[in-house]
Motif scaffolding. Structure first.
Motif, short mmCIF file in Angstrom:
data_model
loop_
_atom_site.label_atom_id
_atom_site.label_comp_id
_atom_site.label_asym_id
_atom_site.label_seq_id
_atom_site.Cartn_x
_atom_site.Cartn_y
_atom_site.Cartn_z
N MET A 86 0.83 -1.21 0.00
CA MET A 86 0.00 0.00 0.00
C MET A 86 0.87 1.26 0.00
N THR A 87 1.94 1.23 -0.78
CA THR A 87 2.92 2.30 -0.78
C THR A 87 2.50 3.46 -1.67
N LEU A 88 2.45 4.64 -1.08
CA LEU A 88 2.23 5.87 -1.82
C LEU A 88 3.60 6.49 -2.13
N PRO A 89 3.67 7.43 -3.07
CA PRO A 89 4.98 7.99 -3.43
C PRO A 89 5.69 8.65 -2.24
N ASP A 90 7.00 8.48 -2.23
CA ASP A 90 7.88 9.20 -1.32
C ASP A 90 8.43 10.36 -2.13
N TRP A 91 7.89 11.55 -1.91
CA TRP A 91 8.20 12.69 -2.77
C TRP A 91 9.53 13.32 -2.37
N ASN A 92 10.42 13.48 -3.34
CA ASN A 92 11.67 14.22 -3.16
C ASN A 92 11.49 15.57 -3.81
N SER A 93 12.11 16.59 -3.23
CA SER A 93 11.95 17.93 -3.81
C SER A 93 13.30 18.56 -4.12
N VAL A 94 13.27 19.49 -5.08
CA VAL A 94 14.44 20.25 -5.47
C VAL A 94 13.97 21.66 -5.81
#
Length: 128
Positions: A98-106
């Protein structure tokens, strides 16, 4: 082949990244056992293959990130129809974790000396 903008549950998703942003893997569901005589015994849930679809987004705006997150969160423990970039309609659920995205930001320049955040993440969906 014409390329179609992906949708989930009838709502548009942002386009996945160009290289490797849309991946499909095929698998059988079930198990295999090696018997004492060395023969392999298969116990399949269904005789046909099922698809595992991965979508990856790079440098989405906060609005597009929120769109993806909302569509996936609404999926929850139920299923929905995914229309892939290949225009295939697949009934899918989230992966088994049930994994949702792990958002990385730049930060990227906004043109006026400031920075805007852009988000990257991916999700894996399983055909029902």
């Amino acid at each position: 082949m014409a390329v179609t903008q992906p949708t989930l549950g009838g709502s548009a998703l942002p386009w996945p990244q160009q290289d490797g942003g849309y991946r499909v893997r095929y698998e059988y569901r079930g198990g295999a056992s090696v018997m004492a005589n060395g023969a392999v015994n298969y116990d399949l849930v269904a005789s046909g293959m099922k698809r595992i679809v991965s979508l990856t987004w790079i440098n989405l705006s906060a609005t597009d990130r929120d769109t993806v997150q909302t569509r996936l969160t609404s999926l929850g423990t139920s299923s929905a129809t995914l229309v892939t970039p290949e225009n295939a309609s697949i009934t899918v659920t989230l992966d088994e974790n049930m994994t949702l995205p792990d958002w990385n930001s730049v930060g990227v320049p906004d043109g006026s000396g400031g920075q805007n955040l852009r988000y990257s993440g991916s999700v894996t969906l399983r055909e029902v």
